[in-house]
Motif scaffolding. Structure first.
Motif, PDB file in Angstrom:
ATOM      1  N   PRO A   1       0.836  -1.206   0.000  1.00 35.16           N
ATOM      2  CA  PRO A   1       0.000   0.000   0.000  1.00 35.16           C
ATOM      3  C   PRO A   1       0.869   1.254   0.000  1.00 35.16           C
ATOM      4  N   PRO A   2       0.368   2.343  -0.566  1.00 31.95           N
ATOM      5  CA  PRO A   2       1.180   3.565  -0.613  1.00 31.95           C
ATOM      6  C   PRO A   2       1.502   4.090   0.776  1.00 31.95           C
ATOM      7  N   LEU A   3       2.702   4.579   0.925  1.00 26.14           N
ATOM      8  CA  LEU A   3       3.159   5.184   2.168  1.00 26.14           C
ATOM      9  C   LEU A   3       2.669   6.619   2.193  1.00 26.14           C
ATOM     10  N   ARG A   4       1.942   6.984   3.234  1.00 27.37           N
ATOM     11  CA  ARG A   4       1.383   8.334   3.340  1.00 27.37           C
ATOM     12  C   ARG A   4       2.447   9.264   3.940  1.00 27.37           C
ATOM     13  N   LEU A   5       2.924  10.199   3.121  1.00 27.77           N
ATOM     14  CA  LEU A   5       4.062  11.047   3.485  1.00 27.77           C
ATOM     15  C   LEU A   5       3.635  12.498   3.650  1.00 27.77           C
ATOM     16  N   ALA A   6       4.029  13.103   4.761  1.00 31.54           N
ATOM     17  CA  ALA A   6       3.863  14.538   4.980  1.00 31.54           C
ATOM     18  C   ALA A   6       5.247  15.189   4.889  1.00 31.54           C
ATOM     19  N   ILE A   7       5.277  16.461   4.524  1.00 31.82           N
ATOM     20  CA  ILE A   7       6.545  17.183   4.378  1.00 31.82           C
ATOM     21  C   ILE A   7       6.567  18.354   5.349  1.00 31.82           C
ATOM     22  N   ALA A   8       7.617  18.430   6.154  1.00 33.65           N
ATOM     23  CA  ALA A   8       7.836  19.552   7.064  1.00 33.65           C
ATOM     24  C   ALA A   8       8.925  20.442   6.479  1.00 33.65           C
ATOM     25  N   GLY A   9       8.545  21.653   6.080  1.00 31.04           N
ATOM     26  CA  GLY A   9       9.484  22.581   5.466  1.00 31.04           C
ATOM     27  C   GLY A   9       9.293  22.617   3.970  1.00 31.04           C
ATOM     28  N   MET A  10       8.739  23.705   3.449  1.00 29.87           N
ATOM     29  CA  MET A  10       8.409  23.790   2.029  1.00 29.87           C
ATOM     30  C   MET A  10       9.286  24.808   1.311  1.00 29.87           C
ATOM     31  N   GLY A  11      10.595  24.768   1.585  1.00 29.45           N
ATOM     32  CA  GLY A  11      11.530  25.672   0.931  1.00 29.45           C
ATOM     33  C   GLY A  11      11.939  25.201  -0.447  1.00 29.45           C
ATOM     34  N   ARG A  12      13.105  25.683  -0.891  1.00 29.02           N
ATOM     35  CA  ARG A  12      13.575  25.415  -2.255  1.00 29.02           C
ATOM     36  C   ARG A  12      13.700  23.931  -2.534  1.00 29.02           C
ATOM     37  N   ILE A  13      14.290  23.163  -1.611  1.00 28.17           N
ATOM     38  CA  ILE A  13      14.523  21.745  -1.875  1.00 28.17           C
ATOM     39  C   ILE A  13      13.210  20.985  -1.937  1.00 28.17           C
ATOM     40  N   ALA A  14      12.200  21.437  -1.195  1.00 31.85           N
ATOM     41  CA  ALA A  14      10.902  20.760  -1.217  1.00 31.85           C
ATOM     42  C   ALA A  14      10.241  20.872  -2.587  1.00 31.85           C
ATOM     43  N   GLU A  15      10.506  21.939  -3.320  1.00 36.59           N
ATOM     44  CA  GLU A  15       9.949  22.069  -4.666  1.00 36.59           C
ATOM     45  C   GLU A  15      10.460  20.947  -5.563  1.00 36.59           C
ATOM     46  N   ILE A  16      11.729  20.577  -5.394  1.00 40.12           N
ATOM     47  CA  ILE A  16      12.309  19.472  -6.175  1.00 40.12           C
ATOM     48  C   ILE A  16      11.737  18.144  -5.694  1.00 40.12           C
ATOM     49  N   GLN A  17      11.631  17.991  -4.395  1.00 46.72           N
ATOM     50  CA  GLN A  17      11.104  16.745  -3.835  1.00 46.72           C
ATOM     51  C   GLN A  17       9.675  16.496  -4.298  1.00 46.72           C
TER      52      GLN A  17
ATOM     53  N   VAL B   1       0.456  13.565   1.510  1.00 44.78           N
ATOM     54  CA  VAL B   1      -0.834  13.811   2.159  1.00 44.78           C
ATOM     55  C   VAL B   1      -0.922  15.125   2.926  1.00 44.78           C
ATOM     56  N   ALA B   2       0.215  15.797   3.197  1.00 43.65           N
ATOM     57  CA  ALA B   2       0.152  17.048   3.963  1.00 43.65           C
ATOM     58  C   ALA B   2       1.492  17.761   3.891  1.00 43.65           C
ATOM     59  N   ALA B   3       1.474  19.041   4.224  1.00 42.21           N
ATOM     60  CA  ALA B   3       2.700  19.847   4.265  1.00 42.21           C
ATOM     61  C   ALA B   3       2.561  20.897   5.355  1.00 42.21           C
ATOM     62  N   CYS B   4       3.711  21.350   5.885  1.00 44.63           N
ATOM     63  CA  CYS B   4       3.667  22.452   6.852  1.00 44.63           C
ATOM     64  C   CYS B   4       4.877  23.350   6.662  1.00 44.63           C
ATOM     65  N   ASP B   5       4.660  24.625   6.950  1.00 41.88           N
ATOM     66  CA  ASP B   5       5.726  25.623   6.893  1.00 41.88           C
ATOM     67  C   ASP B   5       5.205  26.877   7.586  1.00 41.88           C
ATOM     68  N   PRO B   6       6.026  27.549   8.389  1.00 40.65           N
ATOM     69  CA  PRO B   6       5.551  28.772   9.046  1.00 40.65           C
ATOM     70  C   PRO B   6       5.273  29.904   8.074  1.00 40.65           C
TER      71      PRO B   6
ATOM     72  N   PHE C   1      -0.382  23.232   6.611  1.00 41.40           N
ATOM     73  CA  PHE C   1      -0.456  23.650   8.009  1.00 41.40           C
ATOM     74  C   PHE C   1       0.682  24.624   8.305  1.00 41.40           C
ATOM     75  N   HIS C   2       0.473  25.435   9.327  1.00 40.27           N
ATOM     76  CA  HIS C   2       1.477  26.438   9.680  1.00 40.27           C
ATOM     77  C   HIS C   2       2.463  25.932  10.735  1.00 40.27           C
ATOM     78  N   SER C   3       2.186  24.762  11.319  1.00 42.07           N
ATOM     79  CA  SER C   3       3.106  24.216  12.318  1.00 42.07           C
ATOM     80  C   SER C   3       3.155  22.702  12.204  1.00 42.07           C
ATOM     81  N   LEU C   4       4.281  22.141  12.609  1.00 40.68           N
ATOM     82  CA  LEU C   4       4.437  20.688  12.620  1.00 40.68           C
ATOM     83  C   LEU C   4       3.473  20.053  13.616  1.00 40.68           C
ATOM     84  N   THR C   5       3.314  20.677  14.780  1.00 44.16           N
ATOM     85  CA  THR C   5       2.405  20.144  15.808  1.00 44.16           C
ATOM     86  C   THR C   5       1.002  19.987  15.258  1.00 44.16           C
TER      87      THR C   5
END
Length: 333
Positions: free
Chosen positions: A9-25, A38-43, A58-62
């Protein structure tokens, strides 16, 4: 590895930090079936623009961890924050895929591994450069040649990024701390495909600082050795060049040079002149290894395939990560 060919089954992945490298990811994640974003967060609220409309921001990891049914979190925040963010991910019972370098001292890397083991989750470091098409090609080529292939007796790694040119520091430079920490780990991860990292020791290291700037160094030269071989890694932010090459020297005088920008593997035969270095001659052969229009996205295709496999087999690259970070951080101490 083809994600779509994987049966679990697909692994449900969230990303913390949506800077330059996240655009490539995120480019590498598009259309893949083994991992579902499935989700992303960055202040920084403006970074929501990087996310498709079906990926909650989301605006926070918590907040993201409390509100999202994710199996794993990719941490792509600034290097100095990796340890604290990673601990929070592990405490929440999620598998951890952590951008390189994982932390700023070996004790933190070991603690993250131990915490992950205790929590029953996986700790994996994203050594993206080691998944380059040219690196994969040469590793496969040498493996196919078998034990009779000439031995590696030396190496030269050169990693340039124009982040401190004419006395001006690039805005993103402080987030990656310094030329050695940022690029040294890339060079070491490539070398680890060919030389067992646990066999390497640091012989010497020199670093050029940038007075008045909040980075550790802008140039480095580190010499390493293992039984029967010796080599250097050079990193440099002070040149306009973005050259990135790894050259392996073999006992028969041949050299293989990996150009990590052009995605080529070039064979240089031993020179017949005692005065001319091998690389002054034209290459005997050049293998073009490009697999994807985006070089960096291709790296992360390998990172994500490896992570999905690691989770399915419950076997991470934590041992490799510890060995590489020990070398990286010992040299820069």
């Amino acid at each position: 590895m083809n994600f779509s060919a994987m049966s679990h089954p697909p692994l449900r992945l969230a990303i913390a930090g949506m800077g330059r490298i996240a655009e490539i990811q995120t480019e590498a994640l598009r259309g893949q079936q083994a991992i579902m974003w499935v989700a992303a967060c960055d202040p920084d609220a403006s970074r929501t623009a990087v996310c498709p409309v079906n990926v909650p921001f989301f605006h926070s990891l918590t907040e993201m961890l409390a509100s999202t049914a994710c199996d794993a979190v990719l941490v792509s925040t600034p290097t100095s924050t990796h340890f604290d963010v990673a601990r929070q991910v592990i405490a929440a019972g999620r598998h951890l895929l952590l951008e390189k370098p994982a932390a700023v001292n070996p004790g933190e890397v070991k603690l993250l591994r131990d915490l992950a083991d205790a929590a029953g989750v996986l700790f994996q470091t994203a050594f993206h450069m080691s998944h380059g098409s040219e690196t994969d090609w040469l590793a496969t080529h040498l493996e196919a040649a078998g034990p009779d292939h000439p031995k590696i007796c030396g190496f030269t790694s050169v990693f340039h990024d124009p982040l401190y040119v004419a006395g001006q520091l690039h805005p993103r430079a402080p987030s990656v701390l310094g030329s050695w920490v940022d690029s040294g780990i890339n060079a070491l991860s490539v070398l680890a495909r060919f030389i067992p990292p646990e066999s390497l020791t640091i012989l010497a290291g020199s670093f050029q600082r940038a007075a008045g700037h909040a980075v550790q160094d802008v140039q480095s030269r580190v010499t390493l050795a293992a039984p029967g071989l010796q080599g250097t890694i050079q990193t440099d932010w002070t040149t306009d060049s973005g050259d990135k090459t790894t050259t392996l020297h073999f006992s028969n005088g041949q050299q293989w040079q990996l150009d990590h920008n052009k995605e080529t593997a070039s064979l240089f035969e031993a020179s017949t002149s005692l005065e001319a270095p091998v690389l002054s001659n034209p290459p005997a052969s050049v293998q073009q290894c490009q697999r994807h229009p985006s070089r960096m996205a291709d790296h992360y295709l390998g990172v994500f395939a490896g992570f999905a496999q690691a989770v399915s087999k419950n076997k991470s690259n934590a041992t490799l990560s510890l060995a590489l970070h020990q070398l990286l951080l010992e040299a820069g101490a």
